[in-house]
Scaffold this active site. Structure first.
Site, PDB file in Angstrom:
ATOM      1  N   GLY A 251      -0.060   5.490  -4.376  1.00  0.00           N
ATOM      2  CA  GLY A 251      -0.692   6.757  -4.752  1.00  0.00           C
ATOM      3  C   GLY A 251      -0.073   7.918  -3.980  1.00  0.00           C
ATOM      4  O   GLY A 251       0.274   8.951  -4.564  1.00  0.00           O
TER       5      GLY A 251
ATOM      6  N   ARG B 232     -12.845   2.520  -7.753  1.00  0.00           N
ATOM      7  CA  ARG B 232     -12.089   3.750  -8.034  1.00  0.00           C
ATOM      8  C   ARG B 232     -12.487   4.302  -9.405  1.00  0.00           C
ATOM      9  O   ARG B 232     -13.155   3.618 -10.179  1.00  0.00           O
ATOM     10  CB  ARG B 232     -10.586   3.452  -7.991  1.00  0.00           C
ATOM     11  CG  ARG B 232     -10.127   3.064  -6.580  1.00  0.00           C
ATOM     12  CD  ARG B 232      -8.617   2.958  -6.501  1.00  0.00           C
ATOM     13  NE  ARG B 232      -8.199   2.554  -5.164  1.00  0.00           N
ATOM     14  CZ  ARG B 232      -6.948   2.591  -4.740  1.00  0.00           C
ATOM     15  NH1 ARG B 232      -5.980   3.003  -5.543  1.00  0.00           N
ATOM     16  NH2 ARG B 232      -6.645   2.196  -3.512  1.00  0.00           N
TER      17      ARG B 232
ATOM     18  N   ASN C 188     -11.182  -2.126  -5.166  1.00  0.00           N
ATOM     19  CA  ASN C 188     -10.482  -1.175  -6.032  1.00  0.00           C
ATOM     20  C   ASN C 188     -11.237  -0.923  -7.346  1.00  0.00           C
ATOM     21  O   ASN C 188     -11.012   0.093  -8.009  1.00  0.00           O
ATOM     22  CB  ASN C 188      -9.043  -1.629  -6.332  1.00  0.00           C
ATOM     23  CG  ASN C 188      -8.104  -1.555  -5.133  1.00  0.00           C
ATOM     24  OD1 ASN C 188      -7.147  -2.315  -5.031  1.00  0.00           O
ATOM     25  ND2 ASN C 188      -8.363  -0.635  -4.197  1.00  0.00           N
ATOM     26  N   TRP C 189     -12.173  -1.839  -7.703  1.00  0.00           N
ATOM     27  CA  TRP C 189     -13.011  -1.604  -8.889  1.00  0.00           C
ATOM     28  C   TRP C 189     -13.868  -0.352  -8.720  1.00  0.00           C
ATOM     29  O   TRP C 189     -14.386   0.190  -9.691  1.00  0.00           O
ATOM     30  CB  TRP C 189     -13.942  -2.795  -9.149  1.00  0.00           C
ATOM     31  CG  TRP C 189     -13.270  -4.022  -9.689  1.00  0.00           C
ATOM     32  CD1 TRP C 189     -13.157  -5.232  -9.064  1.00  0.00           C
ATOM     33  CD2 TRP C 189     -12.666  -4.204 -10.986  1.00  0.00           C
ATOM     34  NE1 TRP C 189     -12.504  -6.138  -9.870  1.00  0.00           N
ATOM     35  CE2 TRP C 189     -12.195  -5.539 -11.059  1.00  0.00           C
ATOM     36  CE3 TRP C 189     -12.472  -3.364 -12.098  1.00  0.00           C
ATOM     37  CZ2 TRP C 189     -11.540  -6.054 -12.182  1.00  0.00           C
ATOM     38  CZ3 TRP C 189     -11.819  -3.891 -13.211  1.00  0.00           C
ATOM     39  CH2 TRP C 189     -11.356  -5.211 -13.245  1.00  0.00           C
TER      40      TRP C 189
ATOM     41  N   ASP D 166       0.821  -1.220   0.000  1.00  0.00           N
ATOM     42  CA  ASP D 166       0.000   0.000   0.000  1.00  0.00           C
ATOM     43  C   ASP D 166       0.853   1.268   0.000  1.00  0.00           C
ATOM     44  O   ASP D 166       1.963   1.278   0.539  1.00  0.00           O
ATOM     45  CB  ASP D 166      -0.924  -0.018   1.235  1.00  0.00           C
ATOM     46  CG  ASP D 166      -2.095   0.945   1.090  1.00  0.00           C
ATOM     47  OD1 ASP D 166      -2.353   1.412  -0.040  1.00  0.00           O
ATOM     48  OD2 ASP D 166      -2.754   1.223   2.110  1.00  0.00           O
TER      49      ASP D 166
HETATM   50  C1  IPE Z   1      -5.494  -2.611  -0.198  1.00  0.00           C
HETATM   51  O1  IPE Z   1      -5.186  -1.271  -0.272  1.00  0.00           O
HETATM   52  C2  IPE Z   1      -5.493  -3.217  -1.572  1.00  0.00           C
HETATM   53  C3  IPE Z   1      -4.188  -3.347  -2.232  1.00  0.00           C
HETATM   54  C4  IPE Z   1      -3.035  -3.027  -1.719  1.00  0.00           C
HETATM   55  C5  IPE Z   1      -4.242  -3.920  -3.539  1.00  0.00           C
HETATM   56  P1  IPE Z   1      -6.306  -0.128  -0.361  1.00  0.00           P
HETATM   57  O2  IPE Z   1      -5.560   1.137  -0.495  1.00  0.00           O
HETATM   58  O3  IPE Z   1      -7.279  -0.459  -1.420  1.00  0.00           O
HETATM   59  O4  IPE Z   1      -7.033  -0.265   1.052  1.00  0.00           O
HETATM   60  P2  IPE Z   1      -7.817   0.813   1.904  1.00  0.00           P
HETATM   61  O5  IPE Z   1      -8.867   1.394   1.001  1.00  0.00           O
HETATM   62  O6  IPE Z   1      -6.828   1.840   2.336  1.00  0.00           O
HETATM   63  O7  IPE Z   1      -8.377   0.072   3.067  1.00  0.00           O
HETATM   64  C1  IPE Z   2      -1.824   0.362  -3.374  1.00  0.00           C
HETATM   65  O1  IPE Z   2      -1.643   1.700  -3.640  1.00  0.00           O
HETATM   66  C2  IPE Z   2      -2.046  -0.412  -4.633  1.00  0.00           C
HETATM   67  C3  IPE Z   2      -3.461  -0.564  -5.019  1.00  0.00           C
HETATM   68  C4  IPE Z   2      -4.495  -0.389  -4.248  1.00  0.00           C
HETATM   69  C5  IPE Z   2      -3.726  -0.959  -6.372  1.00  0.00           C
HETATM   70  P1  IPE Z   2      -2.798   2.781  -3.466  1.00  0.00           P
HETATM   71  O2  IPE Z   2      -3.280   3.177  -4.805  1.00  0.00           O
HETATM   72  O3  IPE Z   2      -3.843   2.290  -2.528  1.00  0.00           O
HETATM   73  O4  IPE Z   2      -1.983   3.966  -2.795  1.00  0.00           O
HETATM   74  P2  IPE Z   2      -2.498   4.947  -1.673  1.00  0.00           P
HETATM   75  O5  IPE Z   2      -2.958   4.113  -0.514  1.00  0.00           O
HETATM   76  O6  IPE Z   2      -3.634   5.728  -2.288  1.00  0.00           O
HETATM   77  O7  IPE Z   2      -1.315   5.782  -1.331  1.00  0.00           O
HETATM   78 MG    MG Z   3      -4.117   2.464  -0.502  1.00  0.00          MG
END
Ligand code: IPE
Ligand code: IPE
Ligand code: MG
Length: 244
Positions: free
Chosen positions: A24, A72, A69-70, A21
């Site tokens: 982003g 988003r 994540n779908w 994680d």
């Molecule tokens: C968990 O991270 C999913 C992945 C790392 C693929 P998220 O960023 O989606 O989780 P939340 O929303 O912070 O709980």
């Molecule tokens: C984790 O990175 C990877 C996925 C969920 C695909 P994020 O996209 O959740 O990154 P942050 O948590 O927003 O920084």
């Molecule tokens: Mg995240």
């Protein structure tokens, strides 16, 4: 502790799961496009796989894309899918030369047909590789996985192949996407969040958790070694008495 000293310790975890994680936030901090954070994250995943393999870890499960994540925005999903395609296509050579087996868990039917083909292909071509199994959790969510498992079990009951009174832990485990995998010994989550976000809920009943503040693209081999080292100091009891 050095890598070689560490792998001599008896309790190297057999299965490590990682919630990768913070990609982003890493990109936002640098004021670069989000996808650049995911690219950097993919490079780290490659490095950590190599490191895990050297340590003698047999299974590494990487939470790559969750069922949630779908939700988003479309442009993010499109960019992410582009990157996934690229990696599934380009990584095969390195996976073969490093003897890495790839397995995918999650609801792959939600991916575009060409991505489903690429997944099938990489699983098939790497299936005899032995150094380490990397399990990619793609379109994966624990609750979704359990719903699919309960449906499978119910249809067996309906078909008269399964007596509901005999259903046990093993039957449920064997109906999950992780049927052939041992439960994770250790979970690492980067980026400072301390939650499991619908990852391997059933399978992590007795997993040790290590949360680190580092954003995934900044996570190093040495951070990984520290997490393994922390795991090696833990005492796992599975409900039994603590030793004096
Ligand atoms: C968990 O991270 C999913 C992945 C790392 C693929 P998220 O960023 O989606 O989780 P939340 O929303 O912070 O709980
Ligand atoms: C984790 O990175 C990877 C996925 C969920 C695909 P994020 O996209 O959740 O990154 P942050 O948590 O927003 O920084
Ligand atoms: Mg995240």
């Amino acid at each position: 502790m050095s890598l070689s000293q560490q792998s001599e310790l008896p309790n190297v975890p057999k299965h490590v799961a990682i919630i990768m994680d913070g990609n982003g936030r890493w990109a936002r901090l640098r004021q670069i496009p989000t996808i650049a954070g995911h690219k950097a994250g993919a490079e780290v995943a490659r490095k950590i796989t190599e490191c895990a393999s050297k340590m003698g870890i047999q299974y590494l499960t990487l939470y790559t894309f969750s069922s949630e994540n779908w939700l988003r925005e479309k442009s993010w999903i499109d960019d992410f899918m582009g990157l996934l395609r690229l990696y599934l296509r380009n990584e095969l050579k390195a996976l073969m030369s490093n003897d890495v087996r790839i397995q995918v868990i999650g609801d792959r039917t939600l991916f575009a047909p060409d991505i489903q083909e690429l997944i099938k292909d990489v699983e098939e071509k790497t299936k005899n590789n032995k150094a380490i199994t990397v399990v990619l959790a793609l379109s994966y969510g624990s609750r979704d996985e359990m719903v699919r498992a309960f449906k499978r079990l119910s249809s067996k009951v309906k078909a008269g192949e399964l007596d509901p009174d005999t259903i046990n832990v093993e039957d449920i485990s064997m109906s999950l996407d992780t049927a052939n995998l041992p439960d994770p010994d250790l979970l690492i989550r980067t980026s400072g969040e301390q939650r499991i976000s619908n990852f391997l809920v059933w399978q992590m009943a007795y997993t040790e958790f290590v949360f680190v503040p580092t954003l995934w693209p900044d996570f190093t081999e040495s951070d990984f070694e520290s997490a393994i080292n922390e795991y090696q100091q833990r005492s796992r009891r599975y409900g039994l008495y603590a030793s004096a």
